[in-house]
Design an enzyme around this catalytic site. Structure first.
Site, short mmCIF file in Angstrom:
data_model
loop_
_atom_site.label_atom_id
_atom_site.label_comp_id
_atom_site.label_asym_id
_atom_site.label_seq_id
_atom_site.Cartn_x
_atom_site.Cartn_y
_atom_site.Cartn_z
N ASP A 1 19.88 -25.98 7.61
CA ASP A 1 20.25 -24.83 8.43
C ASP A 1 20.77 -25.21 9.81
OD1 ASP A 1 17.66 -25.75 8.93
OD2 ASP A 1 16.92 -23.80 9.56
N GLU B 1 14.49 -24.73 8.21
CA GLU B 1 13.59 -25.50 9.07
C GLU B 1 13.48 -24.87 10.45
OE1 GLU B 1 12.35 -27.99 12.22
OE2 GLU B 1 14.46 -27.50 11.95
N GLU B 2 14.59 -24.33 10.97
CA GLU B 2 14.57 -23.77 12.32
C GLU B 2 13.63 -22.58 12.44
OE1 GLU B 2 15.70 -25.08 14.87
OE2 GLU B 2 17.27 -26.48 14.26
#
Length: 462
Positions: A93, A160-161
């Site tokens: 991402d 992940e963010e």
């Protein structure tokens, strides 16, 4: 993701070794993938094109690939005889950031934001570089099967963010549907000089909890505030009082960061209206789960106490919701020492330095010890290092001098991760990143001589 002042480059040594050069064909394919992903970033949970491109690169390298794991997650499997199972992982991402690098391959992409309006999107954290390095390392390992034995698991993780992707992949059966790894390896670009790697002694990244807090009031007319219960006043009091969680409830020797990242109330252009609600987002970061738990409990206590001070009749109680939670990233000490030695042997000590703990966070820890707790999989160790990404011109423009203080000033002057001007040097970073990951995998999956004992992977259903 990480702050730029957490490592200081070692002094140069002209006699230090250089890693084996990455084959030009491997480098060219990795560079093409990197430039394409950088031009076409996608936000957390929407990484469909990114996943397809990464999966295609792994398929071209000879891996067996499955997609759609925990959202847009991608898993590639490369079996090369009996031996350990090692997982290498990168993120898919990007971020809602407008790119300002001026590069010819800069992103101009947009995506729908939370309110539906388009927002700019950029790979401002370097996940595109991580994916390209992983694809390059997988390609190189697939082309040199005589130099390692075992099973390689290559994972492209979504979201992940927002700290949800690792948990989603695990919940979707990552450790049930694929070979169970004994070790998980990952790397992250940072504004160190390109070609360097940095390892931590102990914690590498902090754990994090993000909360959404909704304070209720009674809306009304700005001319008659005595008839309303203004949630903005309560929100302001909460913001100020939360600062004491660090300054008055945490010991000076225990690192803790508390940030109120968002405050929303009312309607733009309606300055004569008292809102019904005020919403805050609060992030707490620390290097232990216990410290996070104490800080979150303090936040909830303060929120409820300030809400209780509202005038009668009392508005509804505040709502506190956990948006995300990640544990600290603490690489295994023995594994880290082995990886550092392998990198020093390949790159030379001048290009391997120490990384001090950073308050940045990520969710890779779930694959290791948290994965053990959630899924009952024993013995999974995590290895994680930082990868320099600043090119020579960028480093030279950041200042002069070679001493520790000069290096710290130069590091601080470089655009950090999440900056709209964050720009890894493509060739140098790819060369070092592919080499660092390849060296690390070989160090954990050495070639096996005929007749020698072969360590077996953990038992699993796949």
């Amino acid at each position: 993701m990480t702050a730029p002042m957490n490592a200081v480059p070692a002094k140069a040594n002209a006699t230090a070794p250089e890693p084996e050069p990455v084959p030009e064909a491997v480098l060219a394919r990795a560079a093409e993938l990197y430039l394409d992903l950088h031009r076409h970033p996608e936000l957390s949970g929407a990484e469909e094109r990114t996943a397809a491109r990464f999966g295609a690169a792994l398929t071209a390298a000879g891996l067996r690939v499955e997609s759609g794991i925990g959202g847009h997650g991608v898993v590639g499997v490369l079996e090369n005889g009996p031996g350990p199972v090692v997982m290498i992982r990168a993120e898919l991402d990007a971020l809602p950031v407008r790119e300002e690098t001026g590069l010819p391959y800069a992103s101009t992409a947009t995506a729908p934001g939370p309110d539906g309006a388009p927002v700019p999107v950029m790979h401002a954290c370097g996940h595109d570089m991580h994916l390209a390095c992983l694809a390059g390392a997988a390609t190189r390992l697939a082309g040199e099967p005589e130099r390692w034995r075992g099973t390689l698991l290559v994972v492209g993780q979504p979201a992940e963010e927002t700290l949800g992707g690792a948990a989603a992949m695990l919940a979707d059966g990552l450790y049930r549907r694929f070979p169970v790894p004994g070790e998980v390896l990952a790397q992250h670009v940072v504004p160190l000089p390109a070609g360097m790697v940095a390892h931590a002694n102990g914690p590498l990244l902090a754990g994090s909890t993000t909360l959404e807090i909704v304070l209720h009031g009674r809306g009304g007319h700005a001319a008659t505030p005595q008839l309303a219960a203004d949630p903005v006043i309560a929100a302001a009091a909460v913001v100020l009082r939360l600062q004491t969680v660090v300054s008055r409830e945490t010991g000076p020797g225990e690192p803790l960061v508390l940030t109120v990242g968002s405050v929303r109330a009312g309607t733009p252009g309606a300055g004569n209206v008292i809102a019904d609600t005020a919403t805050l987002q609060v992030t707490v970061r620390a290097f232990s789960d216990a410290a996070l738990d104490r800080a979150v409990a303090a936040v909830e206590r303060i929120v409820r106490a300030e809400a209780a001070a509202a005038p009668e009749p009392a508005p509804p109680a505040p709502e506190v919701r956990v948006l995300s939670r990640s544990g600290p990233t603490v690489p295994d000490a023995e594994l880290t020492a082995d990886l550092r030695r392998a990198h020093e042997a390949a790159f030379g000590a001048r290009r391997v330095t120490r990384w001090q703990p950073s308050m940045a966070t990520e969710d890779v820890a779930l694959y290791g010890e948290a994965g053990v707790r959630l899924h009952g999989v024993p013995g999974i160790r995590t290895g994680y290092w930082m990868l320099g990404a600043a090119g020579p011109r960028q480093w030279a423009a950041a200042g002069e001098g070679t001493g520790p203080a000069d290096a710290a000033r130069r590091l601080a002057a470089l655009p950090p991760n999440h900056s709209p001007r964050f720009a890894p040097h493509p060739r140098l970073t790819l060369e070092a990143g592919i080499a660092a990951m390849t060296v690390a995998v070989r160090a954990r999956m050495p070639s096996v001589k005929v007749g020698s004992h072969v360590p077996q992977p953990p038992e699993g259903p796949w």
